[in-house]
Scaffold this motif. Sequence first.
Motif, PDB file in Angstrom:
ATOM      1  N   GLN A 253      30.877   4.116 -19.462  1.00  8.54           N
ATOM      2  CA  GLN A 253      29.420   4.157 -19.563  1.00  8.54           C
ATOM      3  C   GLN A 253      28.961   3.905 -21.001  1.00  8.54           C
ATOM      4  OE1 GLN A 253      29.252   8.048 -17.697  1.00  8.54           O
ATOM      5  NE2 GLN A 253      27.972   7.232 -16.065  1.00  8.54           N
ATOM      6  N   GLN A 254      29.681   4.471 -21.965  1.00  3.93           N
ATOM      7  CA  GLN A 254      29.333   4.233 -23.361  1.00  3.93           C
ATOM      8  C   GLN A 254      29.619   2.780 -23.751  1.00  3.93           C
ATOM      9  OE1 GLN A 254      30.577   7.241 -26.216  1.00  3.93           O
ATOM     10  NE2 GLN A 254      30.706   8.784 -24.615  1.00  3.93           N
ATOM     11  N   ASP A 255      30.705   2.223 -23.225  1.00  6.01           N
ATOM     12  CA  ASP A 255      31.031   0.817 -23.503  1.00  6.01           C
ATOM     13  C   ASP A 255      29.903  -0.117 -23.069  1.00  6.01           C
ATOM     14  OD1 ASP A 255      33.480   1.140 -24.732  1.00  6.01           O
ATOM     15  OD2 ASP A 255      34.624   1.011 -22.871  1.00  6.01           O
ATOM     16  N   SER A 256      29.204   0.240 -21.983  1.00  6.23           N
ATOM     17  CA  SER A 256      28.152  -0.636 -21.452  1.00  6.23           C
ATOM     18  C   SER A 256      26.970  -0.759 -22.404  1.00  6.23           C
ATOM     19  CB  SER A 256      27.674  -0.103 -20.095  1.00  6.23           C
ATOM     20  OG  SER A 256      26.988   1.137 -20.240  1.00  6.23           O
ATOM     21  N   LEU A 257      26.895   0.111 -23.418  1.00 11.10           N
ATOM     22  CA  LEU A 257      25.795   0.076 -24.382  1.00 11.10           C
ATOM     23  C   LEU A 257      26.090  -0.806 -25.590  1.00 11.10           C
ATOM     24  CD1 LEU A 257      25.092   3.915 -24.397  1.00 11.10           C
ATOM     25  CD2 LEU A 257      23.492   2.189 -23.553  1.00 11.10           C
ATOM     26  N   LEU A 258      27.355  -1.104 -25.825  1.00 10.83           N
ATOM     27  CA  LEU A 258      27.770  -1.665 -27.110  1.00 10.83           C
ATOM     28  C   LEU A 258      27.070  -2.975 -27.463  1.00 10.83           C
ATOM     29  CD1 LEU A 258      31.610  -0.927 -27.079  1.00 10.83           C
ATOM     30  CD2 LEU A 258      29.807   0.270 -28.328  1.00 10.83           C
ATOM     31  N   SER A 259      27.120  -3.965 -26.575  1.00 11.85           N
ATOM     32  CA  SER A 259      26.568  -5.278 -26.920  1.00 11.85           C
ATOM     33  C   SER A 259      25.065  -5.213 -27.117  1.00 11.85           C
ATOM     34  CB  SER A 259      26.927  -6.301 -25.843  1.00 11.85           C
ATOM     35  OG  SER A 259      26.381  -5.916 -24.586  1.00 11.85           O
ATOM     36  N   ALA A 260      24.370  -4.423 -26.301  1.00  8.48           N
ATOM     37  CA  ALA A 260      22.914  -4.324 -26.419  1.00  8.48           C
ATOM     38  C   ALA A 260      22.494  -3.621 -27.701  1.00  8.48           C
ATOM     39  CB  ALA A 260      22.335  -3.599 -25.208  1.00  8.48           C
ATOM     40  N   VAL A 261      23.291  -2.644 -28.126  1.00  7.01           N
ATOM     41  CA  VAL A 261      23.005  -1.973 -29.398  1.00  7.01           C
ATOM     42  C   VAL A 261      23.355  -2.896 -30.556  1.00  7.01           C
ATOM     43  CG1 VAL A 261      23.637  -0.025 -30.891  1.00  7.01           C
ATOM     44  CG2 VAL A 261      23.318   0.341 -28.440  1.00  7.01           C
ATOM     45  N   GLU A 262      24.446  -3.644 -30.411  1.00  8.18           N
ATOM     46  CA  GLU A 262      24.910  -4.537 -31.470  1.00  8.18           C
ATOM     47  C   GLU A 262      23.870  -5.606 -31.798  1.00  8.18           C
ATOM     48  OE1 GLU A 262      27.457  -6.233 -34.286  1.00  8.18           O
ATOM     49  OE2 GLU A 262      27.915  -4.442 -33.099  1.00  8.18           O
ATOM     50  N   ASP A 263      23.308  -6.245 -30.756  1.00  5.55           N
ATOM     51  CA  ASP A 263      22.340  -7.327 -31.011  1.00  5.55           C
ATOM     52  C   ASP A 263      20.888  -6.845 -30.982  1.00  5.55           C
ATOM     53  OD1 ASP A 263      21.694  -6.988 -28.331  1.00  5.55           O
ATOM     54  OD2 ASP A 263      22.660  -8.834 -27.662  1.00  5.55           O
ATOM     55  N   ARG A 264      20.713  -5.536 -30.902  1.00 10.08           N
ATOM     56  CA  ARG A 264      19.396  -4.891 -30.957  1.00 10.08           C
ATOM     57  C   ARG A 264      18.497  -5.291 -29.795  1.00 10.08           C
ATOM     58  NH1 ARG A 264      18.000  -4.537 -37.482  1.00 10.08           N
ATOM     59  NH2 ARG A 264      19.551  -2.911 -37.907  1.00 10.08           N
ATOM     60  N   THR A 265      19.133  -5.585 -28.656  1.00  9.67           N
ATOM     61  CA  THR A 265      18.343  -5.733 -27.449  1.00  9.67           C
ATOM     62  C   THR A 265      17.616  -4.425 -27.159  1.00  9.67           C
ATOM     63  OG1 THR A 265      19.847  -7.376 -26.518  1.00  9.67           O
ATOM     64  CG2 THR A 265      18.464  -6.170 -24.955  1.00  9.67           C
ATOM     65  N   ILE A 266      18.300  -3.331 -27.433  1.00  8.75           N
ATOM     66  CA  ILE A 266      17.673  -2.005 -27.342  1.00  8.75           C
ATOM     67  C   ILE A 266      17.916  -1.264 -28.646  1.00  8.75           C
ATOM     68  CG2 ILE A 266      17.922  -1.793 -24.828  1.00  8.75           C
ATOM     69  CD1 ILE A 266      20.341   0.089 -25.414  1.00  8.75           C
TER      70      ILE A 266
ATOM     71  N   VAL B 297      18.205  -1.165 -17.380  1.00 13.32           N
ATOM     72  CA  VAL B 297      17.291  -1.026 -18.517  1.00 13.32           C
ATOM     73  C   VAL B 297      17.538  -2.140 -19.528  1.00 13.32           C
ATOM     74  CG1 VAL B 297      16.625   0.440 -20.460  1.00 13.32           C
ATOM     75  CG2 VAL B 297      17.074   1.460 -18.218  1.00 13.32           C
ATOM     76  N   ILE B 298      18.791  -2.436 -19.797  1.00 11.78           N
ATOM     77  CA  ILE B 298      19.131  -3.485 -20.771  1.00 11.78           C
ATOM     78  C   ILE B 298      18.649  -4.846 -20.294  1.00 11.78           C
ATOM     79  CG2 ILE B 298      21.055  -4.710 -21.851  1.00 11.78           C
ATOM     80  CD1 ILE B 298      22.564  -2.037 -21.916  1.00 11.78           C
ATOM     81  N   ASP B 299      18.804  -5.143 -18.996  1.00 15.15           N
ATOM     82  CA  ASP B 299      18.360  -6.433 -18.463  1.00 15.15           C
ATOM     83  C   ASP B 299      16.860  -6.614 -18.641  1.00 15.15           C
ATOM     84  OD1 ASP B 299      20.907  -7.101 -17.738  1.00 15.15           O
ATOM     85  OD2 ASP B 299      20.692  -6.508 -15.626  1.00 15.15           O
ATOM     86  N   VAL B 300      16.093  -5.570 -18.340  1.00 17.08           N
ATOM     87  CA  VAL B 300      14.643  -5.657 -18.496  1.00 17.08           C
ATOM     88  C   VAL B 300      14.281  -5.791 -19.976  1.00 17.08           C
ATOM     89  CG1 VAL B 300      12.457  -4.459 -18.164  1.00 17.08           C
ATOM     90  CG2 VAL B 300      14.206  -4.384 -16.372  1.00 17.08           C
ATOM     91  N   ALA B 301      14.985  -5.032 -20.836  1.00 13.91           N
ATOM     92  CA  ALA B 301      14.713  -5.109 -22.275  1.00 13.91           C
ATOM     93  C   ALA B 301      14.988  -6.513 -22.804  1.00 13.91           C
ATOM     94  CB  ALA B 301      15.572  -4.083 -23.017  1.00 13.91           C
ATOM     95  N   ARG B 302      16.037  -7.147 -22.298  1.00 11.56           N
ATOM     96  CA  ARG B 302      16.382  -8.494 -22.752  1.00 11.56           C
ATOM     97  C   ARG B 302      15.310  -9.503 -22.331  1.00 11.56           C
ATOM     98  NH1 ARG B 302      21.273  -8.408 -21.167  1.00 11.56           N
ATOM     99  NH2 ARG B 302      22.164  -7.917 -23.208  1.00 11.56           N
ATOM    100  N   LYS B 303      14.791  -9.352 -21.104  1.00 14.70           N
ATOM    101  CA  LYS B 303      13.737 -10.245 -20.634  1.00 14.70           C
ATOM    102  C   LYS B 303      12.460 -10.067 -21.457  1.00 14.70           C
ATOM    103  CE  LYS B 303      15.507 -10.326 -15.892  1.00 14.70           C
ATOM    104  NZ  LYS B 303      15.252  -9.895 -14.490  1.00 14.70           N
ATOM    105  N   GLU B 304      12.148  -8.796 -21.752  1.00 19.70           N
ATOM    106  CA  GLU B 304      10.953  -8.521 -22.554  1.00 19.70           C
ATOM    107  C   GLU B 304      11.100  -9.120 -23.953  1.00 19.70           C
ATOM    108  OE1 GLU B 304       8.033  -6.945 -22.030  1.00 19.70           O
ATOM    109  OE2 GLU B 304       8.486  -6.894 -19.889  1.00 19.70           O
ATOM    110  N   ARG B 305      12.295  -9.046 -24.473  1.00 15.31           N
ATOM    111  CA  ARG B 305      12.532  -9.566 -25.815  1.00 15.31           C
ATOM    112  C   ARG B 305      12.378 -11.080 -25.839  1.00 15.31           C
ATOM    113  NH1 ARG B 305      18.249  -8.785 -29.116  1.00 15.31           N
ATOM    114  NH2 ARG B 305      17.535  -9.544 -31.138  1.00 15.31           N
ATOM    115  N   ARG B 306      12.867 -11.748 -24.786  1.00 14.70           N
ATOM    116  CA  ARG B 306      12.799 -13.207 -24.735  1.00 14.70           C
ATOM    117  C   ARG B 306      11.361 -13.709 -24.647  1.00 14.70           C
ATOM    118  NH1 ARG B 306      17.759 -13.958 -20.401  1.00 14.70           N
ATOM    119  NH2 ARG B 306      19.490 -13.766 -21.910  1.00 14.70           N
ATOM    120  N   ARG B 307      10.513 -12.953 -23.966  1.00  6.32           N
ATOM    121  CA  ARG B 307       9.127 -13.412 -23.825  1.00  6.32           C
ATOM    122  C   ARG B 307       8.234 -12.866 -24.942  1.00  6.32           C
ATOM    123  NH1 ARG B 307       5.354 -10.005 -21.622  1.00  6.32           N
ATOM    124  NH2 ARG B 307       6.076  -8.027 -20.736  1.00  6.32           N
TER     125      ARG B 307
END
Length: 462
Positions: A140-153, A111-121
């Motif tokens: 599993q919670q750790d895997s959310l940290l960077s995406a939440v931090e930079d607001r990818t999601i 989900v994060i990978d797709v969200a990042r691609k959508e954000r870039r375009r």
Amino acid sequence: MDGLFELDTAPPPPGALDSGPAGFSEPGPDSPLAVRMRPRDLDELVGQDHLRAPGAPLRQLVSGTAPMSVILWGPPGSGKTTIAHLVARATERRFVALSALSAGVKDVRAVIDVARKERRRGGPPTVLFIDEVHRFSKTQQDSLLSAVEDRTITLLAATTENPYFSVISPLLSRCVLLTLQPLDDDAVRGLVRRAVSDPRGLDGAVTLAADAEDHLVRLAAGDVRKALTALEAAASAANAQGLTEVDLATAEKAVDVAALRYDRDGDAHYDVVSAFIKSMRGSDVDAALHYLARMLVAGEDARFIARRMVIFASEDVGMADPSALSVATAAAHAVEYVGLPEAQLNLAQAVVHLATAPKSNAVTTALGAALADVRAGNGGAVPAHLRDAHYAGAKRIGHGKGYQYPHDDPRGVVTQRYAPEGLDERDYYQPSNHGGERAVAERLPRLRRIVRGTDTEEERQQ
């Protein structure tokens, strides 16, 4: 599922993210009543007034005016997944729903990978809803940290458990915590009445007697989903009998037992046990029996209850009623020897004894003071006359020399130093005047004077 809708637990393919809120479907005519009656906008949401004010985080979240990540914490039926549904309906955002019951790190990263691609375009922002987030492991919670931090999601997570215990601190610090309260009886009653008359609900097909309504509200205990599920079952039972009114008898037959909100591994477990202990400490025997019954009905391990009572007997009753420890220990033995359900009576008897017994924490306080001295390094050598003299050569090095045997004195106590040097004036134990400890409080000062050699001549003659 905690939600009022079905969750697609697998991350949707990239193309599906553009087609609407992934993981959600519009309710059909055969959907459960609780699903059909979910609010269509924030103004229809009942309760949580403290979160719905203009400019409040919840309103910003639903309207999409602020890309903040949020953790929704509240009991079942308080509206967590309903809020997620409202967020999903908001425009200009892509919404993905996962359930922590089955999703893993691979699903989250997809989900994060797709969200990042959508954000870039330059595509719309992504809101990721995770139901039952407390069931995610630390990894599993750790895997959310960077995406939440930079607001990818934008993370929207729901939990029934205390997030301070169940959510890792780094993730908690990156989110706004919104606490949802159980709905009060008036709010549940209003929703039940709305469901009876609303075209999305029963559409006036039946009426609800006042006492039946009271019964459903009481069974709900703040959980609106439970109330609507019970209403639907009662209405179906009435229709099957050709009735147009749901009376009390029909409502009682449709749902005969209230489901108890109690998770042996969750937050409620600790809250109920805490209330149980504090009720006994406060000498409220009726409240203590209520919490005992609540734990027993919920299937709490009776051995756990018994262990807490054995601890309580010394921690909170102590020498004010020395028999309390015997009673609690006997109850614990009965649990092992007799077993449930009969041992419920043994536990109840012990609860009554402990709750009504005089209370003293002097034993607890005394031990705490002694431990503090030891941990601070205040512990000299054991006096030579108290050391073990039962081995060859002990007397040659002075062990046991000068020891006075208290039973040889008519008073049963002698003047003699027992404590290590420097600690012989410490008064750790300070008895109260409660119950049997009153007699100890009267006797102890004289015992200390005799042992320390400060007793008067008159006392020596007695």
